[in-house]
Motif scaffolding. Structure first.
Motif, PDB file in Angstrom:
ATOM      1  N   ALA A 110       0.824  -1.220   0.000  1.00  0.00           N
ATOM      2  CA  ALA A 110       0.000   0.000   0.000  1.00  0.00           C
ATOM      3  C   ALA A 110       0.856   1.266   0.000  1.00  0.00           C
ATOM      4  CB  ALA A 110      -0.932   0.002   1.216  1.00  0.00           C
ATOM      5  N   ALA A 111       1.987   1.235   0.693  1.00  0.00           N
ATOM      6  CA  ALA A 111       2.832   2.435   0.813  1.00  0.00           C
ATOM      7  C   ALA A 111       3.334   2.950  -0.537  1.00  0.00           C
ATOM      8  CB  ALA A 111       3.990   2.182   1.775  1.00  0.00           C
ATOM      9  N   PRO A 112       3.774   2.092  -1.476  1.00  0.00           N
ATOM     10  CA  PRO A 112       4.193   2.626  -2.776  1.00  0.00           C
ATOM     11  C   PRO A 112       3.053   3.293  -3.548  1.00  0.00           C
ATOM     12  CG  PRO A 112       5.097   0.438  -2.463  1.00  0.00           C
ATOM     13  CD  PRO A 112       4.126   0.672  -1.350  1.00  0.00           C
ATOM     14  N   ALA A 113       1.829   2.788  -3.393  1.00  0.00           N
ATOM     15  CA  ALA A 113       0.687   3.440  -4.039  1.00  0.00           C
ATOM     16  C   ALA A 113       0.491   4.846  -3.471  1.00  0.00           C
ATOM     17  CB  ALA A 113      -0.579   2.603  -3.858  1.00  0.00           C
ATOM     18  N   ALA A 114       0.666   4.976  -2.172  1.00  0.00           N
ATOM     19  CA  ALA A 114       0.545   6.292  -1.538  1.00  0.00           C
ATOM     20  C   ALA A 114       1.680   7.218  -1.971  1.00  0.00           C
ATOM     21  CB  ALA A 114       0.535   6.140  -0.018  1.00  0.00           C
ATOM     22  N   SER A 117       0.953   8.488  -5.356  1.00  0.00           N
ATOM     23  CA  SER A 117      -0.073   9.533  -5.290  1.00  0.00           C
ATOM     24  C   SER A 117       0.545  10.860  -4.877  1.00  0.00           C
ATOM     25  CB  SER A 117      -1.176   9.140  -4.300  1.00  0.00           C
ATOM     26  OG  SER A 117      -1.873   8.009  -4.760  1.00  0.00           O
ATOM     27  N   ALA A 118       1.419  10.820  -3.883  1.00  0.00           N
ATOM     28  CA  ALA A 118       2.106  12.049  -3.467  1.00  0.00           C
ATOM     29  C   ALA A 118       2.939  12.604  -4.613  1.00  0.00           C
ATOM     30  CB  ALA A 118       2.989  11.775  -2.245  1.00  0.00           C
ATOM     31  N   GLY A 119       3.595  11.735  -5.375  1.00  0.00           N
ATOM     32  CA  GLY A 119       4.380  12.168  -6.533  1.00  0.00           C
ATOM     33  C   GLY A 119       3.530  12.899  -7.556  1.00  0.00           C
ATOM     34  N   LEU A 120       2.298  12.419  -7.757  1.00  0.00           N
ATOM     35  CA  LEU A 120       1.388  13.106  -8.681  1.00  0.00           C
ATOM     36  C   LEU A 120       1.041  14.505  -8.184  1.00  0.00           C
ATOM     37  CD1 LEU A 120      -1.033  10.191  -9.615  1.00  0.00           C
ATOM     38  CD2 LEU A 120       0.644  11.304 -11.113  1.00  0.00           C
ATOM     39  N   LEU A 121       0.890  14.650  -6.875  1.00  0.00           N
ATOM     40  CA  LEU A 121       0.612  15.985  -6.326  1.00  0.00           C
ATOM     41  C   LEU A 121       1.798  16.925  -6.511  1.00  0.00           C
ATOM     42  CD1 LEU A 121      -1.357  15.421  -3.007  1.00  0.00           C
ATOM     43  CD2 LEU A 121      -2.147  16.450  -5.130  1.00  0.00           C
ATOM     44  N   TYR A 122       3.004  16.407  -6.283  1.00  0.00           N
ATOM     45  CA  TYR A 122       4.198  17.234  -6.527  1.00  0.00           C
ATOM     46  C   TYR A 122       4.226  17.697  -7.982  1.00  0.00           C
ATOM     47  CZ  TYR A 122       6.617  16.385  -2.077  1.00  0.00           C
ATOM     48  OH  TYR A 122       6.991  16.367  -0.755  1.00  0.00           O
ATOM     49  N   GLN A 123       3.952  16.778  -8.903  1.00  0.00           N
ATOM     50  CA  GLN A 123       3.977  17.118 -10.324  1.00  0.00           C
ATOM     51  C   GLN A 123       2.910  18.150 -10.675  1.00  0.00           C
ATOM     52  OE1 GLN A 123       3.324  13.771 -12.906  1.00  0.00           O
ATOM     53  NE2 GLN A 123       3.647  14.961 -14.758  1.00  0.00           N
ATOM     54  N   TYR A 159      -8.173   3.546  10.112  1.00  0.00           N
ATOM     55  CA  TYR A 159      -8.038   4.026   8.741  1.00  0.00           C
ATOM     56  C   TYR A 159      -7.313   5.370   8.642  1.00  0.00           C
ATOM     57  CZ  TYR A 159     -11.642   0.624   7.377  1.00  0.00           C
ATOM     58  OH  TYR A 159     -12.369  -0.520   7.132  1.00  0.00           O
ATOM     59  N   GLY A 160      -7.003   5.998   9.776  1.00  0.00           N
ATOM     60  CA  GLY A 160      -6.458   7.349   9.730  1.00  0.00           C
ATOM     61  C   GLY A 160      -7.514   8.298   9.191  1.00  0.00           C
ATOM     62  N   TRP A 161      -7.138   9.116   8.220  1.00  0.00           N
ATOM     63  CA  TRP A 161      -8.094  10.042   7.601  1.00  0.00           C
ATOM     64  C   TRP A 161      -8.877   9.359   6.489  1.00  0.00           C
ATOM     65  CZ3 TRP A 161      -4.500  11.869  10.717  1.00  0.00           C
ATOM     66  CH2 TRP A 161      -4.735  13.064  11.395  1.00  0.00           C
ATOM     67  N   GLY A 162      -8.538   8.126   6.138  1.00  0.00           N
ATOM     68  CA  GLY A 162      -9.285   7.381   5.119  1.00  0.00           C
ATOM     69  C   GLY A 162      -8.407   6.936   3.968  1.00  0.00           C
ATOM     70  N   ARG A 163      -9.058   6.529   2.892  1.00  0.00           N
ATOM     71  CA  ARG A 163      -8.351   6.065   1.686  1.00  0.00           C
ATOM     72  C   ARG A 163      -8.024   7.253   0.805  1.00  0.00           C
ATOM     73  NH1 ARG A 163     -10.691   5.671  -2.605  1.00  0.00           N
ATOM     74  NH2 ARG A 163     -12.672   4.882  -1.808  1.00  0.00           N
ATOM     75  N   ILE A 164      -6.825   7.258   0.285  1.00  0.00           N
ATOM     76  CA  ILE A 164      -6.375   8.342  -0.596  1.00  0.00           C
ATOM     77  C   ILE A 164      -7.327   8.470  -1.782  1.00  0.00           C
ATOM     78  CG2 ILE A 164      -4.556   9.046  -2.199  1.00  0.00           C
ATOM     79  CD1 ILE A 164      -2.551   7.789  -0.260  1.00  0.00           C
ATOM     80  N   ASN A 165      -7.719   9.710  -2.066  1.00  0.00           N
ATOM     81  CA  ASN A 165      -8.504  10.028  -3.257  1.00  0.00           C
ATOM     82  C   ASN A 165      -7.671  11.033  -4.055  1.00  0.00           C
ATOM     83  OD1 ASN A 165     -10.262  11.213  -5.148  1.00  0.00           O
ATOM     84  ND2 ASN A 165     -12.036  10.765  -3.877  1.00  0.00           N
ATOM     85  N   ILE A 166      -6.812  10.510  -4.909  1.00  0.00           N
ATOM     86  CA  ILE A 166      -5.837  11.362  -5.594  1.00  0.00           C
ATOM     87  C   ILE A 166      -6.513  12.328  -6.571  1.00  0.00           C
ATOM     88  CG2 ILE A 166      -5.262   9.690  -7.398  1.00  0.00           C
ATOM     89  CD1 ILE A 166      -2.935  12.243  -5.637  1.00  0.00           C
ATOM     90  N   ALA A 167      -7.625  11.914  -7.175  1.00  0.00           N
ATOM     91  CA  ALA A 167      -8.327  12.816  -8.101  1.00  0.00           C
ATOM     92  C   ALA A 167      -8.795  14.059  -7.363  1.00  0.00           C
ATOM     93  CB  ALA A 167      -9.502  12.094  -8.758  1.00  0.00           C
ATOM     94  N   ARG A 168      -9.372  13.885  -6.200  1.00  0.00           N
ATOM     95  CA  ARG A 168      -9.852  15.022  -5.412  1.00  0.00           C
ATOM     96  C   ARG A 168      -8.669  15.866  -4.933  1.00  0.00           C
ATOM     97  NH1 ARG A 168     -13.155  13.359  -0.484  1.00  0.00           N
ATOM     98  NH2 ARG A 168     -14.051  12.050  -2.082  1.00  0.00           N
ATOM     99  N   ALA A 169      -7.586  15.232  -4.556  1.00  0.00           N
ATOM    100  CA  ALA A 169      -6.405  15.964  -4.074  1.00  0.00           C
ATOM    101  C   ALA A 169      -5.805  16.829  -5.184  1.00  0.00           C
ATOM    102  CB  ALA A 169      -5.364  14.989  -3.531  1.00  0.00           C
ATOM    103  N   VAL A 170      -5.674  16.292  -6.374  1.00  0.00           N
ATOM    104  CA  VAL A 170      -5.113  17.066  -7.486  1.00  0.00           C
ATOM    105  C   VAL A 170      -6.054  18.205  -7.862  1.00  0.00           C
ATOM    106  CG1 VAL A 170      -4.507  16.985  -9.938  1.00  0.00           C
ATOM    107  CG2 VAL A 170      -3.676  15.210  -8.388  1.00  0.00           C
ATOM    108  N   GLU A 171      -7.336  17.933  -7.853  1.00  0.00           N
ATOM    109  CA  GLU A 171      -8.323  18.984  -8.185  1.00  0.00           C
ATOM    110  C   GLU A 171      -8.230  20.138  -7.204  1.00  0.00           C
ATOM    111  OE1 GLU A 171     -13.022  19.227  -7.714  1.00  0.00           O
ATOM    112  OE2 GLU A 171     -12.388  17.719  -9.141  1.00  0.00           O
TER     113      GLU A 171
END
Length: 171
Positions: A110-114, A117-123, A159-171
């Protein structure tokens, strides 16, 4: 402390760790004595670096957003919420030996998927800001505050804050 200092010295650095696969085991801190109705333990985030303030510790969800039974639960020894987020880490395909593929599972999958996702936000940030890097605090905040809430309402120790939603984060 070392990783928190590193992030302080280099604010664009984001460390992403697996939360561990120890929910079936008790640990030595005060929270390790707490169990859920199904007998799983809390306070068993494995490894000291994963509990750092300025890092992301990632839990493992299966299909349909079920928390994988062994995915470690928080809190950190000082009571902070860990894991921070969850990502799909069960039944993934990953590289195997000799150019083959194999199934991956657990928070280490799971960690590499996260991290990706963080890499996409940096980009995305760089594309909108003259190739400037965002701070890791901004990336972490975006991931936490745009996650799909799972489990108990609001941040929780499973779950912490939940499952990463990269589409919403990038938006």
């Amino acid at each position: 402390r070392h990783l928190d200092q590193q992030v302080y010295d280099h604010p664009e650095v984001l460390h992403v760790f697996s939360a561990g696969n120890s929910a079936t085991k008790a640990c030595g801190n005060n929270y390790g004595k707490v169990t859920s109705p199904d007998g799983l333990h809390f306070g068993n985030i494995s490894g000291g670096m994963k509990a750092g303030k300025n890092v992301l510790a990632i839990g493992n969800v299966e299909a349909y957003d079920y928390l994988q039974i062994r995915s470690s639960r928080g809190p950190a020894a000082d009571g902070r919420i860990k894991p921070d987020l969850c990502a799909m880490g069960q039944g993934q395909y990953t590289l195997g030996q000799n150019g083959t593929y194999q199934h991956g599972s657990g928070t280490s999958a799971a960690a590499p998927a996260a991290a990706g996702s963080a890499g996409l936000l940096y980009q995305a940030f760089r594309q909108k800001n003259n190739n400037q890097d965002p701070s890791s605090a901004l990336v972490k905040a975006l991931l936490l505050n745009t996650a799909d809430d799972l489990g108990r309402p609001g941040p929780d120790y499973a779950y912490g804050w939940g499952r990463i939603n990269i589409a919403r984060a990038v938006e």
